[in-house]
Write a protein that holds these residues in place. Sequence first.
Motif, PDB file in Angstrom:
ATOM      1  N   ARG A 180       0.822  -1.318   0.149  1.00  0.00           N
ATOM      2  CA  ARG A 180      -0.058  -0.128   0.101  1.00  0.00           C
ATOM      3  C   ARG A 180       1.081   1.423   0.016  1.00  0.00           C
ATOM      4  O   ARG A 180       0.745   2.352  -0.948  1.00  0.00           O
ATOM      5  CB  ARG A 180      -1.000  -0.108   1.360  1.00  0.00           C
TER       6      ARG A 180
ATOM      7  N   GLN B 218       1.734   3.391 -12.201  1.00  0.00           N
ATOM      8  CA  GLN B 218       0.450   3.019 -12.395  1.00  0.00           C
ATOM      9  C   GLN B 218       0.015   3.045 -13.906  1.00  0.00           C
ATOM     10  O   GLN B 218       0.274   3.962 -14.653  1.00  0.00           O
ATOM     11  CB  GLN B 218      -0.510   3.887 -11.671  1.00  0.00           C
TER      12      GLN B 218
ATOM     13  N   LEU C  62      -1.137  -1.615 -11.114  1.00  0.00           N
ATOM     14  CA  LEU C  62       0.088  -1.228 -10.542  1.00  0.00           C
ATOM     15  C   LEU C  62       1.128  -2.163 -11.203  1.00  0.00           C
ATOM     16  O   LEU C  62       1.224  -3.359 -10.986  1.00  0.00           O
ATOM     17  CB  LEU C  62       0.354  -1.392  -8.998  1.00  0.00           C
TER      18      LEU C  62
ATOM     19  N   GLU D 279       1.842   1.858  -3.418  1.00  0.00           N
ATOM     20  CA  GLU D 279       0.845   2.603  -4.217  1.00  0.00           C
ATOM     21  C   GLU D 279       0.840   4.029  -4.138  1.00  0.00           C
ATOM     22  O   GLU D 279       0.733   4.886  -4.795  1.00  0.00           O
ATOM     23  CB  GLU D 279      -0.611   2.046  -3.858  1.00  0.00           C
TER      24      GLU D 279
ATOM     25  N   ARG E 136      -7.807   1.576  -3.331  1.00  0.00           N
ATOM     26  CA  ARG E 136      -6.670   1.088  -2.938  1.00  0.00           C
ATOM     27  C   ARG E 136      -6.649  -0.516  -3.376  1.00  0.00           C
ATOM     28  O   ARG E 136      -7.503  -0.877  -3.957  1.00  0.00           O
ATOM     29  CB  ARG E 136      -6.767   0.703  -1.222  1.00  0.00           C
ATOM     30  N   PHE E 137      -5.177  -0.888  -3.499  1.00  0.00           N
ATOM     31  CA  PHE E 137      -4.906  -2.470  -3.910  1.00  0.00           C
ATOM     32  C   PHE E 137      -5.225  -2.421  -5.348  1.00  0.00           C
ATOM     33  O   PHE E 137      -6.085  -3.460  -5.600  1.00  0.00           O
ATOM     34  CB  PHE E 137      -5.655  -3.318  -2.759  1.00  0.00           C
ATOM     35  N   TRP E 138      -4.705  -1.722  -5.867  1.00  0.00           N
ATOM     36  CA  TRP E 138      -4.785  -2.249  -7.559  1.00  0.00           C
ATOM     37  C   TRP E 138      -4.043  -3.619  -7.631  1.00  0.00           C
ATOM     38  O   TRP E 138      -3.168  -3.957  -6.994  1.00  0.00           O
ATOM     39  CB  TRP E 138      -4.113  -1.246  -8.641  1.00  0.00           C
ATOM     40  N   PRO E 139      -4.484  -4.267  -8.735  1.00  0.00           N
ATOM     41  CA  PRO E 139      -3.914  -5.483  -9.104  1.00  0.00           C
ATOM     42  C   PRO E 139      -2.484  -5.055  -9.459  1.00  0.00           C
ATOM     43  O   PRO E 139      -2.384  -3.988 -10.048  1.00  0.00           O
ATOM     44  CB  PRO E 139      -4.577  -5.960 -10.418  1.00  0.00           C
ATOM     45  N   THR E 140      -1.556  -5.708  -9.007  1.00  0.00           N
ATOM     46  CA  THR E 140      -0.178  -5.720  -9.299  1.00  0.00           C
ATOM     47  C   THR E 140       0.298  -6.552 -10.621  1.00  0.00           C
ATOM     48  O   THR E 140      -0.050  -7.727 -10.233  1.00  0.00           O
ATOM     49  CB  THR E 140       0.587  -5.942  -7.908  1.00  0.00           C
TER      50      THR E 140
END
Lengths: 948, 1072
Positions: free
Chosen positions: A50, B985, B990, A53, B874-878
């Motif tokens: 996080r 991004q 991500l 990000e 939050r927490f985009w696929p990486t």
Amino acid sequence: MPITRHFLGWDGPALPRAAAYLRDQLGQGDDGSDLSHLIAVLPAQRAGRRLLELLVVNAQAQGAALNPPQIVTAGRLPELLYQPQGRQAGDIDAQLAFIDAMRNLPTETMADLLPHPPGPDDLPGWWAYATQLRRLRDDLAAHRMTFADVPRLCADRGIDLRGEQRWAVLEQIEQAYQDTLRSLQLTDRESDRIVAITSKRCALDEDKHIVLIATPDLNDTAAAMLRLIGGRITSLIMAPDQHADGFDELGILRAEYWAKQHIDLQADQLAFVGRNSDQAGAVIDAVAEARQTFTQTDNNLSADQITVGLGDERFAGPVRRRLDLADIPCRSAAGSPTAQSRPALLLRALSRFMESHRLDALAELLRHPDIQTYLQRDHDDAQQTIDDWLTLLDKYATDHLQGQLTSTWLGDPDRIARLKTLHNKITTLLPEHFATRKPLPKWSETIAAALKTVYADVPLREHIPQEQQLALALEQIADRLREQAEFKETNPTCPNITASQAIALTLRRLVDSIIPDEHDGPAVELLGYLELPLDDAPVLTITGLNEGLIPSSRNADAFLPDSVRSKLSMNDNARRFGRDLMLLSAIIHSRPFVRLIASRRTDEGDPLTPSRLLLACDDTTLVKRIQSFFSDDETSTPPTLPIKPAGKNRFLIPKPIIAPEPLDKLSVTAFRAYIACPYRFYLRYVLKLASLSDQAIEMDPMSFGSITHTVLQAFGQSDLKHETNETNIKSFLNSALDNTIESQFGEDRRSVIRIQTEQLRERLDAFAEQQAELTQDGWHIQYAEQELATTITVDGTPFTIKGKVDRIDYHEQHGYRVFDYKTGDTDHKPDQTHRTGRGDERIWVDLQLPLYRDLCKELKITGPIELGYFNLPKKRDRVGPSLADWSDDDFTDATQTRDTVIRAIRDQHFWPPNEAPGLPDGYERICADHAMQRDELIAASFKQGGAS
Amino acid sequence: MNPLSPLQAWQHEPPHLLIRASAGSGKTYRLSARYLMLLRLFDQPESILATTFTRKAAGEVLGRVVTWLANATVDDAAREALAISTIRAELSHDDCLAMLRRLTGQMHRLSISTIDGFFNRVAQSFAHELDLPPEPSLVDESHPSVKQLRQDAVEAMLADADLPDMVTLLRQFHHDHAARSVTEAIDKIINDTYEVYREAPQQEAWAKLQPTGKLDDDELQKAIEKLQDAAALLPDNGHWKKAYAANCAAALTGQWEVFISKGLAGSIISGKQSFQRHEITADIQAAYVPLIAHSKAMLIERVALQTLATHDLLRRFDTHYTSLRRRQSILLFSDLTHKLARELPLLGDGLAEDIYFRLDGRVTHLLLDEFQDTSLAQWDVLRPFAQEIAATADSDRSLLVVGDAKQAIYGWRGGVAELFDQIEEELNLPPESVQSLSLSYRSSGVVLDAVNKVFSKLGSNAALDKDAQTAARWQRSFDDHASAKDLPGHVTLETSVAGYNADDDDDDESNDDEPVTITHNVHEPYIAQRVKQLYERKGGAGSIGVLVSTNKAASRLIFEIGKLGLPVSGEGGGSVTDSPAVAVVLSALYMADHPGDTASVFHVLNSPLAEVLDLESMKPAHVQQIAMRIRQTLLTQGYAQTLADWTRAVAGSLDQRGLTRLTQLIELADKFEPADALRPSRFVALAESQRVAEPNPAAIRVMTIHGAKGLEFDTVVLAELDRTFRDNPALLIEREHPTAPIDSVYRNVNKEVRALDDSLVKASEAQRATRLMDDLCALYVAMTRPRQALYMIVKPRKLTPKGDKLASLGLSYAAILRDALSNVEETLDGKQILYQHGDPDWSFQGKVQSASTPTTDQPIAPIALSTSQSASRRFWPTVSPSARVGGVKLASDLLDISPDSTGAKNYGTLIHAWFEHVGFIDEDEQPDDATLRQLAIRTLPHLDDAWIDSRIDWFRNLLNNPTAKQLLARNGATELWRERSFAVQVGKELVRGCFDRVSIYRDDNGQIKRVDLIDFKTDRLGPDGVAPLIDHYRPQIQTYQRTLTKLLPVDIDAIRARLWFVGDDVLADVEA
Ligand code: SF4
């Protein structure tokens, strides 16, 4: 540069602040977007992801290109701070070396520690103990101690350790372990760390700077290293600076300080519920409320702005299901264990099958859906052959009661052929010589090969989560196998094991692996407590604020009870309490919406207590909370999934449908079934529904009876049927029995069947005596196992009655006797089973014997016919004929009953179901035998029902 | 806190105290009061160990104490009351607060639990010493997996048993009968005897029978001859001759049981002087004596052998059972106690200290509730604690033991009520340390009158005349009860209606093969009707408890009462299978496991679930596919989620009850072992075996008397009173006294053979007494459950089969109650009041139970959350670019762990680690061998030196080749990135990764002219050359290129990306 502390405050989430701080205060380059010199240390992996990000978003918002910092979890930090002196043993090297050290210690020595050691070949047993002891070792190492230090320190500090011998043994294990590693030219990571500290060899690359981000719980070892480094360290603390006294210079919390603090919690932030499962409902309430609040403030709440904290992982299921019902997507941070993934289950089933070679292990393996796909894949060998293999195997299991699979298959040749095909396909999956012991690395490729064969054509597309999860599971398994393959055979610690043990070991090594729960699009996160502080979702609900969960505590320990831990300055209950209190404070303050949930009881109704954190409050609040937690009456109804039921039950008993052609023939025994329950008769004789299982392990009454019949049929059709010498009869029956049993159950039959055979032999023995006597008395077997059918006319329409008559005896003076063999445990009088009721009111409930009279007409028998049972019950002295003495009136009555039944069957009169029979028949569920208010259900079924 | 001197504290009750507390006399109150007092006195909650019978009771004690304290801080009157009557010591507001703080602050260290719970804690801290499995799963004996385990153990035991031995043993257990079912028979034997074995595993105790008087062959021959010679001595009497002949025949054929039971031998044994009015002369006696002695010896020897054989069977079973449990890491609750009792003492001196050390605290105060149910093994573990406390005269230790010998109904589970009497001596308690409570705060005087009437004259109850001593012993622990409350009430003893009942001819030989007759019960429907009357009675009857002796009767009654549409539930709930919706779901799961089970298929097909499962017909191939799909879903989604999905899909076909039951089924699925996941039928078995709470708390609850322990009801109906007491244990046990360890064990045999040996007789009598004490306790417990009204319903009397007189009642509750309460002439038709007391129109004084309104959750409306893709998401696929290669993954690639592929993989890792340290080859110093080796070891510590060295040589060569010289040179680059990580991004993802090597070329203004990207690959070229590899890696490289444009102000056209296949030294351009 010295160690700097910076207080992030807690009036907002910590991570975004940390991200901003990194850029603004520590970033390099014109725009501060070069963070490559930083090592950002976070308590857990998820927070690291996080953080990245947030850094990306910040940089992009500035139009800058982020050069990311190195992000590590606190557990990984030490390895960045020293140079190991050699090769560090990997996990499997260390574990096997440790096991080796334990096993090589003399048993007498080990007895002080492990009075009951696992057997020499019990690798899993040793593995488990080694894991336990290594956990203790790691725990000590995290506090910069070794096994040897404990007794010494305790002696210094006047602590009675109760059982120094145990510690002496641990020390010896440690030495042996180190010796082994040394001989393999390996070093141990925990020791390396301690040595690095004691010899002051900790260093940080010159151009690097460490940022500790909210790591109030950093362990001693890491802290000591950082202190040795002494500079280029910044600690970001998720608390306001008025709590500066609550942390040391590295930002590690001081538990004594926090233990005295209160949790600042409003009444509406707290919910007490009845049972654990009720917490899920409270979560939904909280979410609905939060949404309300957010909508009012003109912000729309999205799923990924919501986090649910789990005091116990087991709450995940109920919470997830409720969210699901509210159409809220969710994702569990804990993921699912790899050990429960499809390939792992497949491996386990394979291993069980290899180990036991039992039919039930095969049955389990075959039920793996991926095995089914594999079996159906090749169309070459007639798909048809194995299309119904589960049923095939069930029937085989039931018929032949085979436990162990042997090289011989039993019974019908056609079925054998199909089973062989099936078995061969499974066998091709197994590694060659799977039962021999080989060095561990030898098995990896063959195990991988089995998986390859099964999953060869399974697509693993990127955009399909399920397939990705499968791919991930395969990858993780492959990684373990590869590590094992790379283990050196020449290594003296290398175990020699069978294939199934190798699989067991591989699966063991997967226990801590998980497959992350992927979800496209925003989703509510389900997180463990320790992940919550750095989570930055504005809406948070925490379940399980019960004592023992949050905070957890250790209240008994074999080696280091809490008070000893305290005296050794190890992590103890007080510290955990202080930590959790600090974390909860930070959690509560840093987001706009928080709801804490505690339950009063487990789902089983066992009482729970509230978390001590909730009681860290002022006196008035304490009293109120106690009163409200402990004051409920517990007669709450069990909660249900919040679905709106229609209100009317449509799960009914299927109503019979009228067939175009009613039955026009029936066996003699079926009449009883109709009289007992017309509906069950319908299920059995009209629909011919069968129940099937593979659970039988001994002859049931049916197969016991049928073996008996086979033997007696052989006798009745042999030359010995007129024999008067009981010894000859016995020896015939004996060998007939042995043959029958052998052909039915094979040479390697279960012991149970061998014993049953003896029981049956005993009965046949008694039969022989009776038979000899009968023959001496002038009775002769005239017919044996005679299939007969006769057609009678009822209301002008013909109806066929069929049946197999067990035997008909003839006597020159007395005429004929028709017998039915009865092999139940108790002997019966015919009237007992055929009629019920008192005195004159006796009514027919079974027509078998009377109907034999009808059948006998086909044999053109003239003269008087007696009817009876030939009982072969468990009591020897009860073996023998039991004749009925029905009068002509009785028979007339029977005939009337017969005709009534025939008429009813012609009218297709199959309703309503009667009361359930005493014995299970496989129709219990259809007939709703166990249903509450069954009468109402039957009525409702008639009204609304109708089978499709 | 204002300190209280111990003297002050103990002035009202001694520190060591034993309380005999009759039913309803307020045990929990006393226990809680003591707890509170200890808290007030010593302020050390962690030093108090309180054990209760159930976890619920433990919760009650704690709940009561904290609530008292909390209330006392806000309510002075409550505080006063607490001070004056509960702890009888001064108690200020601050004291209460301080105590509350102390108690809640130590919540994690409180020991208020069941004995099992406490033992579990001790056991876990002695796991190694007790040989507990390393990661045990603690299960209850009733769990299906345990049943399976026992079955496996039996099978393993049989597999290595000697066949004839086994057959003999089985026959012996079955009175020489050849019963069909072997597993069932063995299971029953083990059920009946295993606990005895666990208590006395040593063979010694099983080898106590010593037959004497056995003749050797010669002697026997002579003795028989002597008997035959006696023919001349007989009087001239037909009976004599016949009896004598029978004896001779039996002696010749060795039928000793016949010998002693028939004719003259029988008379001589029983000491008769004459037979058929002729004297048995001394000569005749002399002729018989040796043979009588011999036959006794033979018969006793048989018992001895049977006993040993039983021991042997159990020993072998135990070996297999133990090793199977170990292998599967299954730990039973009972194991804990047994292991503790057996192994702890072996640890020798200082045991208590060891325990205190590991539990991290000394127990100085012990509170033991329901002591009469403590087993010897449990007491063995607890005793040292109690003794240590009781031995000290210090007033800072204390012991409270509460129990009621009259409520000892757990004898069959090992409870030994006599411990309660014995503890007084064992702990040396002075008389003032023993108190009795018999004032009931529960029952009405009317109910207690009946109780007194039955139990105060138990010793002279005619039904118990054969057991008068035992009855008298029971009676001694009984004092007349009085009621503390002024409640109206009603008690009756009445008969149900005459008729046939299914269990009338229930005997041990119940037939498992086929139903014999269709029967009609009349007793239970009658009870149901009576319950209905009570339920519908004007003024109400409050909560109704219907109590029975057996689970079987309980389920039949639940069924009968439920049939009348009354709200009824069972003890500890019912079974989920009583819902037709659950039945269909279970059929579906069963079908998934057994697609050939057409009954299940039909059931599902004709239900609303068919559509959900896409089940369209019964065609085997179709069913097979559906079954597989279900199994697949179960594995991937999990059982609970799958069932939840089904439930949701069929919501339109459910009523509230069905929904509740399905929800409970889902909760059971949460607890289903993942290890069993491949067999849905195992879940079906689990669901069928588990008890769950009833959908609605019903006003009428049916349960066994055992289940009713600790409960109370406004009205109680006793419904199964006619069963005669069974007294036919499989084993006879002898102890010196009831609380002593087992001294001897014998196989039980028939009365005649038993009579031949004193120890058998003694053991049998002792056992009968123990059993009877238990049964009497159960009656006492049953009769003391009601608050106001008690209805005891017995079957009407019957005639003997001959019909000439009343059939005997046998020893049953019905008989005892009749004798104590009734003096009415009974009719055969029933429906008669035999006794009544109190007011038939009693007024109900309790809380009116609200009609069961299901308090279900409101259905969840979908909560509409925003789906907008906010930036704050939050927490985009990486994704990592290297995962982008080549589209679909193949299992065969993932699973390729051949040495070649592993080697390549390792080498790839190394190359990257090494290249990171290679700067501009034409300018910078290159890493030396030592550095390379160091890097290799750090990256891949498990690789050996030789391999690394060969790779180093290889790498050196690589660096020296022309491509390297060219490619890795500065060539005018202004900046070099090596293994530089990045995160950007891109779209909704991500992208995280690492560039192997990037050279950046800037113009004089610092503007980027171009960028060179190199990616190192260790793959070898195939026959088709480099083209397929380029295609394979293109997506990865393109991602790099796109990423670069995000990181640097550079146009994609200005990026040159190349793959360097170092193995073949091929350099390939990848176009953007
Ligand atoms: S269970 Fe009943 S008798 Fe026992 S203490 Fe509680 S209220 Fe009193």
